[in-house]
Structures are given as structure tokens and as C-alpha cells.
Enzyme design. Structure first.
Site, mmCIF file in Angstrom:
data_model
loop_
_atom_site.group_PDB
_atom_site.id
_atom_site.type_symbol
_atom_site.label_atom_id
_atom_site.label_comp_id
_atom_site.label_asym_id
_atom_site.label_seq_id
_atom_site.Cartn_x
_atom_site.Cartn_y
_atom_site.Cartn_z
ATOM 1 N N GLU A 119 102.206 47.170 35.166
ATOM 2 C CA GLU A 119 103.627 46.815 35.280
ATOM 3 C C GLU A 119 104.545 48.021 35.454
ATOM 4 O O GLU A 119 105.747 47.952 35.190
ATOM 5 C CB GLU A 119 104.090 45.956 34.088
ATOM 6 C CG GLU A 119 104.199 46.660 32.748
ATOM 7 C CD GLU A 119 104.530 45.738 31.576
ATOM 8 O OE1 GLU A 119 105.303 46.167 30.699
ATOM 9 O OE2 GLU A 119 104.010 44.603 31.535
ATOM 10 N N GLU A 149 103.264 46.131 39.074
ATOM 11 C CA GLU A 149 102.647 44.861 39.468
ATOM 12 C C GLU A 149 102.392 43.984 38.246
ATOM 13 O O GLU A 149 102.208 44.474 37.146
ATOM 14 C CB GLU A 149 101.340 45.092 40.227
ATOM 15 C CG GLU A 149 100.445 46.216 39.701
ATOM 16 C CD GLU A 149 99.929 46.033 38.297
ATOM 17 O OE1 GLU A 149 99.586 44.879 37.934
ATOM 18 O OE2 GLU A 149 99.883 47.019 37.544
#
Length: 346
Positions: free
Chosen positions: A314, A171
């Protein structure tokens, strides 16, 4: 959104037991490889094979902006979300480096940046131009939530089209630890100060402000947060919803899932609330340095593989853990048995 409730089959117990029998015959004291043994046995059951492997890895990073950023809950300006998406596309982020190292297929999906960007390899699956400010109203509408959840499902479809054996979701979204903390607090009932951390680097005063913003928002929406889905709608981000959709869809399709850090674990918590059998398909990569992650992992009854004080997000922590899964498979498949090595055990 009815598909979220579709049946999830458990990993195949027949292959788990066969893997357990093999582990007992390998040239080592029983249990001496610890969690590596359990990883191999679980993957054997998930893949329905005596020789599990993790060679084809899929990484989807979902990116979106958050209206709650207007409440000054992040150390970075909101434009960083878009700038990092460009960095992902160029291949310059940590997760890009790690994905190349493990030879993973990598993609980044715009689920709701403030402004759409025209980049050739960026997957556009947009719910809206960022979520609304959940300090003032619901973060997303029913329709937007459905789009974001479906974006996760679509990513899993692409992974399966490439015959992937492992799905990793990441994300990116400035202020998304605020959203994740609010969701975790609403679902667990744990104290706000225990689940609200520094995110991208807030100092103590800023963390107190972030906690107050969350407290006020939970009070505002208290009568609407009567289910995990409503909690996601009122407090979530599009990228968090996409992760939820991806996790549930991957489990429904029998695809192993490696969970990243705090935000990804909150998405996993939502997924388990919505469809409890999803948890059978999860591995947890690491315990991050973000304050509330340990407590979220406890709620999930999760055992993380690593603890490296990471807090980047991430999907970086998850990709870092991939070699452990690969080594677990190699050990299971390639070690000699006592019989093959002519070693007497009695």
C-alpha cells in the site's frame, strides 16, 4: 498503448556533475555520507537544479480485485480489498498515517474492485469488476489492460498539476502477490519456489499450493507470454498495470519515483522491460520481507534504502523512506563548504 514507448530523457548530467563538485567541497570526508550523497546528486540531475528538494510528495494507491483469489492463494477473503479501500478513504490505514507525517498528497483509485463503491473522495478509473482468473484464462483483455495502464498515467497527470516533486505508487488487492510472483517468474525465469512467498500470511502448505497454482498457470499460458506487455495482460492485476503506466509516464515527464515493496518492484520490472530508460528515474525505498523481493531487486540492479522487515504494501514502505530523501537534500544544500567554514584541507 503506443505512449508506453515514448522517449524518456535521462536526468541532466550537467546538474549531476555540479552536485558532485559541491559534495566534494562540503565539510566531510569524500563519500562519508554514503548513499545520501548519491540521492542528492541524482535528485539535482532529475530536477535540473543546484538545490534539489523533496517537499511536494504525491501518493497514489491503486486498488483492484483478482480472479485468481478463487484459487485460495490468499490468507484473507476478497472482500478485504473493498474494506481496505474504505479505510484508505477514511484515513485509517498505515499509509494514511505516514502520508500525513510527511505532508504528502494522498489519493486512492479504484482500478477494478469487484463492485464499485460510492465514496466521495475515491477516484474511479475502473477497467472491469476485477480481473479474470488467470489460472483459467488471460487476466485481462487488451481494452482492460489499456484502461488500467492509462489510470496510472492519469494519476501522474494529477501529481504534476500539483507540482509534485516525487511520485509514490501503492497497491491494494487481495491475491496480488500471486499475480506479482507469476509475472516475476515469467520475466526472469527464476524458480517458482524462490519467488513465491507468504503474501498476507500463508503457512508452508498454503505457499506450496500457491506455487502449484502459478506453475499450472504458466504452463497454460506459456505460448502467450512472449513480451512483458502480454505477461502483464495474462498474469497481472489492474493495480499492477496502473503502477506500470504510472512509472513509465512519470519518467517520461521527468518526475522522480520512489518504489515501494515486492508488488511495486514487479511493476517496476515490467516498466523497465517495456521502456528501459524508466530505471533512471527510480529510487527503491526498501527490501521487504516478502520472499521474492530481494531477487526482483537484484534483477533491477537496485539498491534499497531501508530494510525494516516490512511487508504491508500500500506504499507504506516507500512513504517511510521519504525523510531519507529529504535529509539528503538538506545536507547537500545546507552544509558548509570547507571554504565557508575556513577549514584547511591541505
Amino acid at each position: 498503448m503506443d505512449w508506453l514507448n515514448n522517449t524518456i530523457k535521462a536526468p541532466d548530467d550537467f546538474y549531476y556533475k555540479k552536485a558532485l563538485t559541491r559534495q566534494a567541497c562540503l565539510t566531510k570526508p569524500p563519500g562519508s555520507l554514503g548513499l545520501l550523497e548519491e540521492i542528492a546528486m541524482r535528485l539535482a540531475a532529475m530536477q535540473k537544479t543546484e538545490t534539489p528538494s523533496i517537499e511536494r510528495i504525491w501518493v497514489s494507491v491503486f486498488a483492484a480485485d483478482h480472479g485468481i483469489a478463487a484459487e485460495s492463494v490468499s490468507a484473507f477473503p476478497q472482500i478485504v480489498t473493498t474494506e481496505m479501500v474504505k479505510n484508505f478513504v477514511r484515513g485509517g490505514a498505515a499509509v494514511n498515517v505516514l502520508s500525513r507525517f510527511v505532508d504528502a498528497q494522498f489519493e486512492v483509485i479504484d482500478v477494478g474492485l469487484l463492485q464499485a463503491v460510492d465514496l466521495a473522495s475515491l477516484v474511479a478509473d475502473r477497467a472491469a469488476n476485477g480481473t479474470a482468473n488467470f489460472a483459467k484464462q488471460a487476466a485481462m483483455t487488451d481494452a482492460e489492460l489499456n484502461i488500467a495502464l492509462t489510470a496510472g498515467k492519469s494519476a501522474v497527470k494529477r501529481a504534476l498539476e500539483h507540482n509534485s516533486q516525487l511520485f509514490i505508487g501503492g497497491e491494494m488487492g487481495i491475491a496480488n502477490t500471486c499475480s506479482a510472483s507469476a509475472i516475476a517468474i515469467a520475466l526472469t525465469g527464476l524458480p517458482i519456489d524462490q519467488l513465491t512467498g507468504a503474501g498476507t500470511g500463508l503457512d508452508d502448505k498454503a505457499i506450496q499450493h500457491k506455487s502449484q497454482v502459478i506453475k499450472n498457470a504458466l504452463t497454460l499460458h506459456q505460448h502467450s507470454l512472449d513480451s512483458a506487455l502480454k505477461t502483464l495482460q495474462y498474469l497481472g492485476g489492474f493495480e499492477i498495470a496502473a503502477l506500470v503506466g504510472a512509472y513509465i509516464s512519470a519518467a517520461q515527464q521527468g518526475l522522480a519515483i520512489l518504489i515501494d515493496g515486492f508488488i511495486s518492484s514487479v511493476a517496476a520490472l515490467v516498466a523497465v522491460h517495456l521502456n528501459p530508460q524508466t530505471r533512471d528515474w527510480f529510487f527503491y525505498a526498501h527490501q521487504s520481507q516478502e520472499k521474492g523481493h530481494r531477487l526482483v531487486l537484484q534483477q533491477l540492479q537496485a539498491r534499497p534504502l531501508l530494510q525494516l522487515d516490512m511487508r504491508l504494501g500500500e506504499a507504506s514502505g516507500a512513504v517511510t523512506a521519504v525523510p531519507l530523501l529529504q535529509m539528503a537534500c538538506k545536507l547537500h544544500n545546507e552544509m558548509a563548504t570547507f571554504e565557508q567554514a575556513s577549514i584547511t584541507t591541505h
